[in-house]
Design a protein around this motif. Structure first.
Motif, PDB file in Angstrom:
ATOM      1  N   LEU A 397      56.896  10.091 -19.111  1.00  0.00           N
ATOM      2  CA  LEU A 397      57.066  10.998 -18.034  1.00  0.00           C
ATOM      3  C   LEU A 397      57.524   9.726 -16.491  1.00  0.00           C
ATOM      4  O   LEU A 397      58.444   9.778 -15.627  1.00  0.00           O
ATOM      5  N   TYR A 398      56.827   8.384 -16.571  1.00  0.00           N
ATOM      6  CA  TYR A 398      56.851   7.071 -15.660  1.00  0.00           C
ATOM      7  C   TYR A 398      57.632   6.917 -15.641  1.00  0.00           C
ATOM      8  O   TYR A 398      58.870   7.191 -14.784  1.00  0.00           O
ATOM      9  N   MET A 399      58.728   7.043 -17.170  1.00  0.00           N
ATOM     10  CA  MET A 399      59.974   6.049 -17.503  1.00  0.00           C
ATOM     11  C   MET A 399      60.886   6.865 -16.836  1.00  0.00           C
ATOM     12  O   MET A 399      61.479   7.369 -15.885  1.00  0.00           O
ATOM     13  N   ALA A 400      60.311   8.924 -16.841  1.00  0.00           N
ATOM     14  CA  ALA A 400      61.620   9.868 -16.362  1.00  0.00           C
ATOM     15  C   ALA A 400      61.725   9.413 -14.851  1.00  0.00           C
ATOM     16  O   ALA A 400      63.043  10.371 -14.602  1.00  0.00           O
ATOM     17  N   LEU A 401      60.487   8.876 -13.937  1.00  0.00           N
ATOM     18  CA  LEU A 401      60.414   9.300 -12.890  1.00  0.00           C
ATOM     19  C   LEU A 401      60.722   8.161 -12.100  1.00  0.00           C
ATOM     20  O   LEU A 401      60.196   8.276 -11.573  1.00  0.00           O
ATOM     21  N   LYS A 402      61.032   6.991 -13.012  1.00  0.00           N
ATOM     22  CA  LYS A 402      61.615   5.210 -12.740  1.00  0.00           C
ATOM     23  C   LYS A 402      60.516   4.995 -11.786  1.00  0.00           C
ATOM     24  O   LYS A 402      60.203   3.626 -10.855  1.00  0.00           O
TER      25      LYS A 402
END
Length: 439
Positions: A397-402
């Motif tokens: 999720l963190y990665m998807a939200l940059k």
């Protein structure tokens, strides 16, 4: 097999466990993370919702799978996988063509059909039965109530309905025993985020008894079950896995064990109940709730959890419609009495997070996950798959939200647990490390 004969395998032996029946114990020392046992599935079925993304034969997750030319509902890595799975798939292929969208036997029925076929074609012991044979499985037939017996009869009717060819049926009494054995000894195969992939029978793994303080963990590499130590194990020590989710307090865990496996646990944690107070943490208020209020709220929470369990038997779209409302109302009601770290609050948050992920509300899912992870780390044992799965979801999720910094940190926490639970060479770990490189 005579009771005095003790089958042995790689530093393990089957033995008579006091008060527990058959069991598995160590004949040598095992270190944390060490592989004790690897067991190929006696039979396995891929869940219908994962068809097309996973191979029906080996359960590998791949793109560009080839479909069965006849039913067009089973998918395979290659011709070798398809040929190897044909003795099992042929049980369903023609039936799938006949029934079309109405072909919907449960995974238990599918698994049982494959056992019947396997017992006919392989009457000798298989590589999955070095320590325990399928025919030795406990059925607990004498403990089945009328509701469970009725469910088994429904499964038997479905077996006859959907499997008209390629099967030799034993009489009804023998089928009742077999279904009862499958219900008590079947395994759910899950992926790295604990999403359901299918069901399987792993006889040698089924030999292990339960403890809420397990010293091993069971993970899956395709259709092979692997058992690894999660704490040091000394020679002569019994090997214990956990049959259930260990998040919940003692009473809940034992209710589940009695309902599904017909026994109560007498491990250290169940005897002392030392974690129950933290798991049932109450709001710190100037005017704390009464004991009666707390008792009523626990009862309410248990009823809601049972509703979710029952909902899994219905169409998922129905669950998706009801779940957000139930979660919102339940969290609001329970939040007046329980702290956010209370396991019943965590249960509702986890359900709500699942809905957010399903509808691709990444910010909402992340918010719930951030509230869940710390209490999870406290309530679950070391090297818990539930904790690893939550770190993994948060990292993605963190990665998807940059937010790469937070994402890398969370993914590395997941890997640290998974390297012990799954082994450092597991494909899931390689995939996560590649995610880190790609970002």
């Amino acid at each position: 097999m005579r009771s005095e004969a003790r089958p042995q395998l790689n530093g393990l032996e089957r033995f008579a466990s006091a008060g527990k029946g058959r069991g598995l114990r160590a004949r040598r020392r095992f270190a944390v993370g060490e592989l004790l046992l690897s067991c190929p599935a006696y039979v396995a079925v891929l869940t219908v919702s994962e068809r097309g993304s996973h191979c029906d034969g080996c359960f590998a997750r791949k793109e560009g799978l080839s479909k069965c030319g006849r039913c067009k509902q089973a998918f395979y890595c290659n011709v070798e996988c398809q040929k190897e799975d044909w003795p099992m798939h042929k049980l369903e292929c023609a039936s799938m063509c006949t029934f079309g969208q109405n072909w919907q036997p449960s995974e238990t029925v599918r698994l049982t059909a494959r056992i019947l076929a396997k017992q006919k074609t392989h009457p000798e012991r298989t590589q999955s039965e070095k320590l325990l044979a399928v025919k030795e499985f406990e059925s607990h037939l004498d403990k089945l109530d009328s509701e469970k017996r009725e469910l088994i009869q429904n499964d038997i009717a479905a077996l006859h309905h959907f499997y008209s060819k390629h099967l030799d049926y034993p009489d009804n009494a023998a089928l009742v025993v077999l279904f009862a054995q499958v219900n008590c000894n079947g395994f759910t195969i899950e992926d790295e985020e604990l999403s359901h992939l299918g069901s399987a029978i792993f006889p040698d793994v089924a030999l292990m008894n339960h403890s809420c303080c397990p010293n091993v963990i069971v993970t899956y590499k395709g259709t092979v079950a692997e058992v690894r130590a999660v704490r040091e194990i000394e020679p002569g020590e019994e090997i214990f896995s956990s049959y259930i989710d260990l998040l919940y307090p003692t009473e809940d865990r034992n209710d589940r064990l009695r309902d599904s496996y017909f026994f109560s646990c007498d491990c250290r944690e169940c005897t002392t109940k030392e974690k129950d107070k933290e798991k049932l943490e109450i709001c710190k208020l100037n005017d704390p709730p009464s004991a009666e209020t707390v008792k009523d709220m626990i009862k309410y929470a248990r009823n809601v959890i049972e509703e979710f369990r029952r909902a899994k038997h219905y169409k998922y779209i129905l669950c998706l419609t009801l779940t957000p409302l139930i979660c919102e109302l339940s969290l609001e009601k329970m939040g007046a009495v329980f702290e956010d770290s209370n396991v019943y609050m965590l249960h509702m948050m986890y359900q709500a997070m699942g809905v957010c992920l399903y509808v691709q509300d990444w910010e909402g899912a992340l918010c719930y996950g951030q509230k869940i992870i710390r209490p999870y780390s406290k309530h679950y044992p070391s090297y818990s798959l539930n904790v690893a799965s939550m770190w993994l979801k948060l990292g993605r999720l963190y990665m998807a939200l940059k937010n790469r910094t937070a994402g890398v940190k969370a993914l590395k926490r997941a890997i640290a647990i998974m390297e012990v639970a799954h082994g450092k060479d597991h494909p899931y770990i390689s995939e996560i490390k590649k995610e880190l490189e790609d970002h």
